[in-house]
Design a protein around this motif. Sequence first.
Motif, mmCIF file in Angstrom:
data_model
loop_
_atom_site.group_PDB
_atom_site.id
_atom_site.type_symbol
_atom_site.label_atom_id
_atom_site.label_comp_id
_atom_site.label_asym_id
_atom_site.label_seq_id
_atom_site.Cartn_x
_atom_site.Cartn_y
_atom_site.Cartn_z
ATOM 1 N N SER A 1 54.236 45.783 44.497
ATOM 2 C CA SER A 1 53.023 45.113 43.534
ATOM 3 C C SER A 1 53.654 44.673 42.392
ATOM 4 C CB SER A 1 52.302 46.233 43.083
ATOM 5 O OG SER A 1 51.288 45.787 41.832
ATOM 6 N N SER A 2 52.970 43.536 41.795
ATOM 7 C CA SER A 2 53.312 42.649 40.717
ATOM 8 C C SER A 2 52.827 43.328 39.356
ATOM 9 C CB SER A 2 52.969 41.292 40.873
ATOM 10 O OG SER A 2 51.380 41.152 40.475
ATOM 11 N N PHE A 3 52.098 44.286 39.668
ATOM 12 C CA PHE A 3 51.544 44.947 38.399
ATOM 13 C C PHE A 3 51.347 46.525 38.150
ATOM 14 C CE2 PHE A 3 47.926 44.169 41.108
ATOM 15 C CZ PHE A 3 47.148 45.386 40.940
ATOM 16 N N ALA A 4 51.516 47.150 39.135
ATOM 17 C CA ALA A 4 51.443 48.398 39.423
ATOM 18 C C ALA A 4 52.307 49.416 38.466
ATOM 19 C CB ALA A 4 51.622 49.106 40.808
ATOM 20 N N LYS A 5 53.386 48.773 38.188
ATOM 21 C CA LYS A 5 54.378 49.507 37.403
ATOM 22 C C LYS A 5 53.794 49.599 35.902
ATOM 23 C CE LYS A 5 57.022 45.220 36.530
ATOM 24 N NZ LYS A 5 57.540 44.551 37.705
ATOM 25 N N PHE A 6 52.786 48.554 35.510
ATOM 26 C CA PHE A 6 51.983 48.852 34.194
ATOM 27 C C PHE A 6 50.991 49.745 34.025
ATOM 28 C CE2 PHE A 6 54.018 44.561 34.829
ATOM 29 C CZ PHE A 6 54.953 44.487 33.673
ATOM 30 N N LEU A 7 50.625 50.450 35.207
ATOM 31 C CA LEU A 7 49.500 51.135 35.301
ATOM 32 C C LEU A 7 49.827 52.663 35.518
ATOM 33 C CD1 LEU A 7 47.191 49.051 37.550
ATOM 34 C CD2 LEU A 7 47.421 48.976 34.986
ATOM 35 N N THR A 8 48.892 53.477 35.323
ATOM 36 C CA THR A 8 49.218 54.886 35.837
ATOM 37 C C THR A 8 48.916 55.023 37.088
ATOM 38 O OG1 THR A 8 46.905 55.446 35.162
ATOM 39 C CG2 THR A 8 48.287 55.576 33.367
ATOM 40 N N GLU A 9 49.246 56.205 37.528
ATOM 41 C CA GLU A 9 48.799 56.533 38.951
ATOM 42 C C GLU A 9 47.519 56.780 39.313
ATOM 43 O OE1 GLU A 9 50.941 60.058 41.219
ATOM 44 O OE2 GLU A 9 52.578 59.278 40.187
ATOM 45 N N ASP A 10 46.899 57.143 38.212
ATOM 46 C CA ASP A 10 45.383 57.308 38.616
ATOM 47 C C ASP A 10 44.776 55.839 38.554
ATOM 48 O OD1 ASP A 10 45.364 60.088 38.547
ATOM 49 O OD2 ASP A 10 44.890 60.372 36.633
ATOM 50 N N GLU A 11 45.279 55.258 37.714
ATOM 51 C CA GLU A 11 44.484 53.655 37.698
ATOM 52 C C GLU A 11 44.782 52.985 39.092
ATOM 53 O OE1 GLU A 11 44.937 53.144 32.911
ATOM 54 O OE2 GLU A 11 46.484 52.494 34.154
ATOM 55 N N VAL A 12 46.172 53.026 39.613
ATOM 56 C CA VAL A 12 46.364 52.530 40.770
ATOM 57 C C VAL A 12 45.520 53.123 41.825
ATOM 58 C CG1 VAL A 12 48.108 52.270 42.589
ATOM 59 C CG2 VAL A 12 48.773 52.065 40.319
ATOM 60 N N SER A 13 45.548 54.415 41.902
ATOM 61 C CA SER A 13 44.585 54.840 42.989
ATOM 62 C C SER A 13 43.078 54.454 42.877
ATOM 63 C CB SER A 13 44.547 56.395 42.725
ATOM 64 O OG SER A 13 45.795 56.936 42.874
ATOM 65 N N ALA A 14 42.597 54.290 41.582
ATOM 66 C CA ALA A 14 41.130 54.013 41.353
ATOM 67 C C ALA A 14 41.253 52.588 41.920
ATOM 68 C CB ALA A 14 40.845 53.980 39.867
ATOM 69 N N ILE A 15 42.360 51.603 41.657
ATOM 70 C CA ILE A 15 42.028 50.281 42.095
ATOM 71 C C ILE A 15 41.989 50.355 43.622
ATOM 72 C CG2 ILE A 15 43.248 48.086 42.582
ATOM 73 C CD1 ILE A 15 44.046 48.585 39.485
ATOM 74 N N LYS A 16 43.195 51.259 44.354
ATOM 75 C CA LYS A 16 43.084 51.048 45.882
ATOM 76 C C LYS A 16 41.650 51.709 46.519
ATOM 77 C CE LYS A 16 46.971 53.028 47.613
ATOM 78 N NZ LYS A 16 48.170 53.719 47.656
ATOM 79 N N GLU A 17 40.939 52.691 45.697
ATOM 80 C CA GLU A 17 39.858 53.130 46.067
ATOM 81 C C GLU A 17 38.639 52.015 46.269
ATOM 82 O OE1 GLU A 17 36.656 56.711 45.320
ATOM 83 O OE2 GLU A 17 38.831 56.912 44.492
ATOM 84 N N ARG A 18 38.576 51.418 45.114
ATOM 85 C CA ARG A 18 37.776 50.370 44.831
ATOM 86 C C ARG A 18 38.050 49.351 45.912
ATOM 87 N NH1 ARG A 18 35.408 48.947 40.072
ATOM 88 N NH2 ARG A 18 35.468 51.128 39.543
ATOM 89 N N ALA A 19 39.117 49.140 46.244
ATOM 90 C CA ALA A 19 39.371 47.760 47.146
ATOM 91 C C ALA A 19 39.365 48.386 48.684
ATOM 92 C CB ALA A 19 40.713 47.370 46.905
ATOM 93 N N ASP A 20 39.099 49.534 48.669
ATOM 94 C CA ASP A 20 39.177 50.081 50.057
ATOM 95 C C ASP A 20 40.381 49.833 50.803
ATOM 96 O OD1 ASP A 20 38.254 51.563 52.173
ATOM 97 O OD2 ASP A 20 37.052 50.023 52.999
ATOM 98 N N MET A 21 41.659 50.150 50.077
ATOM 99 C CA MET A 21 42.712 49.722 50.613
ATOM 100 C C MET A 21 43.541 50.790 51.331
ATOM 101 S SD MET A 21 46.039 48.565 48.275
ATOM 102 C CE MET A 21 47.123 47.374 48.780
ATOM 103 N N HIS A 22 43.950 50.149 52.491
ATOM 104 C CA HIS A 22 44.748 50.973 53.685
ATOM 105 C C HIS A 22 46.061 50.167 53.907
ATOM 106 C CE1 HIS A 22 40.455 51.906 54.201
ATOM 107 N NE2 HIS A 22 40.873 53.171 54.303
ATOM 108 N N GLU A 23 46.890 51.068 54.997
ATOM 109 C CA GLU A 23 48.054 50.301 55.223
ATOM 110 C C GLU A 23 47.723 48.837 55.816
ATOM 111 O OE1 GLU A 23 47.381 53.680 56.195
ATOM 112 O OE2 GLU A 23 48.774 54.294 54.567
ATOM 113 N N ASN A 24 48.766 48.036 55.455
ATOM 114 C CA ASN A 24 48.895 46.745 55.925
ATOM 115 C C ASN A 24 47.801 45.842 55.275
ATOM 116 O OD1 ASN A 24 50.323 44.526 57.117
ATOM 117 N ND2 ASN A 24 48.854 44.536 58.905
ATOM 118 N N ASP A 25 47.263 46.173 54.139
ATOM 119 C CA ASP A 25 46.323 45.457 53.278
ATOM 120 C C ASP A 25 47.105 44.739 51.872
ATOM 121 O OD1 ASP A 25 44.439 46.411 54.848
ATOM 122 O OD2 ASP A 25 43.248 47.394 53.351
ATOM 123 N N VAL A 26 46.894 43.551 51.650
ATOM 124 C CA VAL A 26 47.233 43.101 50.418
ATOM 125 C C VAL A 26 46.076 42.753 49.244
ATOM 126 C CG1 VAL A 26 47.507 41.143 51.546
ATOM 127 C CG2 VAL A 26 48.829 41.519 49.591
#
Length: 602
Positions: free
Chosen positions: A375-400
């Motif tokens: 990711s270009s930005f995940a390193k600036f976020l907390t783990e929880d924030e990344v998880s929240a984004i993944k959940e909001r985006a309904d992100m799974h394997e092979n998603d961008v």
Amino acid sequence: MMETSLTGMKRTHMCGELRLADAGQTVTVNGWVDRVRDNGGVLFLLVRDRAGVIQCTFDKSVNADLFNIAFTCRTEFVVAVRGTLAARDEAAVNKKMPTGEVELIAGEIRILSKAETTPFEIDDTKEVGDQVRLKYRYLDLRRPSMQKNMMLRHRVTQVARNYFDENGFLEIETPMLTKSTPEGARDYLVPSRVHPGKFYALPQSPQQYKQLLMLSGVDRYMQITRCFRDEDLRADRQPEFTQIDLEMSFVEQDDVIAVNEGFLARVFKDVLDVDIQLPLPRLTWREAMDRFGSDKPDTRFGFEIRDISDIAASCEFGVFKGAVEAGGTVRLININGYADKFPRKEIDKLADFVKTYRAKGLAWMKLAADGSMTSSFAKFLTEDEVSAIKERADMHENDVLFVVADASEETALVSLGALRCELAKRLGLAKKDDYKLLWVTEFPQFEYSEEEDRLVAKHHPFTAPMDEDIALLETEPQKVRAKAYDIILNGCELGGGSIRIHDSELQTRMFRALGFTEEKAKEQFGHLITAFSYGAPPHGGLAYGLDRLCMLLAGLDSIRDVIAFPKVQNASDLMMSCPDTVDEKQLDELSIAVTRMEKTEE
RNA sequence: GGCCCGGUAGCUCAGUUGGUUAGAGCGCUAGCCUGUCACGCUAGAGGCCGUGGGUUCAAGUCCCAUCCGGGUCGCCA
């Protein structure tokens, strides 16, 4: 002197319509030589007309004189051929030709017109540049694909005339010489000889006339008419284009929509034999913008936009946080299932793409099929924030995920909206024969014009506001929604319309909201204001871009291909060489002096 | 008005790091061939490398300007 008269050689059949059932008949065809195949003793002329191509056969041993005339024929000669239509031997049948089961055994040929070698071959299998095609448009139009396009367009206009006639619409012509309107696109002007210094304008649309026809009691009007806008061209925009224009009295939005859904279903059935499910889906403008970043959403594919502003607001990544703090937003799309199609190099190039829509940059997050994340930005976020984004985006394997953060909500939405369309196109998800029609409703009544630093009508000043928003006209005009609706097909605006204001008092309030003084409103629209004072029925209507409709039905990318004689990008006609200079005498008669000439370099 | 791509034979295009005489396919012309169908075979003609300027011993190739075509942002009530 060779006989070139048609007398005695008039066609009995169209070339392309001959079939096995016609075998045995004496047949005469008229057309162009599509191809000459000289085999020595036997010679085949393929003769082409609008309907198709028929093979005409000349045998030297049967009639040498006849053979010798055919031998002089070249491509695009115009000929008349008479003979006996014969079934071909089984081995000689050409399955690729609709007429391939038969051939015309020539008994007589007349060359009606010779032809120079054409600048390009009249052949759909060969690509030719627009510049050459349009200079010799009459030759380009001989190509079967172009003939097909012209026939499709004819079909659409016939369906429109029939359908609206059946539904009680009267076809009425409105003037081409009319008055310049201050709002909207630049007008094409026509000087008046009788009134020195005064100008007509060519209509941008018959808007005012058709509303006046409603006041006249016409009740239902339609017209297939040319409109003119002096703005820059695009693949789907020409300076003159054709509208299917209609207006109805004593109706509300649902009535206009219903009659037009019937029309669309009829067009798709008659022209493409495609069944359209009615009623069509509807989206409010707000929903279209939020989910698709466009007021003309393409719903053939997913990748809908999601809002992560709330997560971004509390994070420590300056780009995200800053955008929200500036009153903006952070949005993303999930190109789900295609992360493997986007190596780092490709992603970097996409940043340039969104920058053309004013986005500052493009952040991204990729979850590979093996579960590894970059990711270009995940390193600036907390783990929880990344998880929240993944959940909001309904992100799974092979998603961008692609993320745009911007101080302007519109910029974030529009750039992501453009990106989702571009990526779907690249991934082959925007199929031409997948037809997704929908209505977009509840458009904003006004939009802010930076150029004029004021609110302007998004549709036009006669558009009625939604009843529940009328009270906001004076207090919060930017929140007023209009009874306006667009019909969208595959991300393309096919047409649009609205319910009009029929109440003088409301119209006055509307002009005031638009910043018109009473004097200015009277000066520009006095005739309408007066007309409306004599009893106006509630009315509304819609106008289709006929060229766009035909383009999409034909599966084409440019409206030029469904217009017989289109203009090129600088609005000139390469075949006629216009616009062009005129005699001093003509200018003088019109009291016109040219003060600036185009630089020309040959 | 801005940005991107392109302009070489009639058409569609290739042309390497700047380096002999600029190529291909199609079309065209001529000849041969009696069943082709994107017919085949043989030979041939056809070039202001968009235009103008510059760099260089040397420019299709590099630089600048300009014209033309395409896409697009702005614009398109």
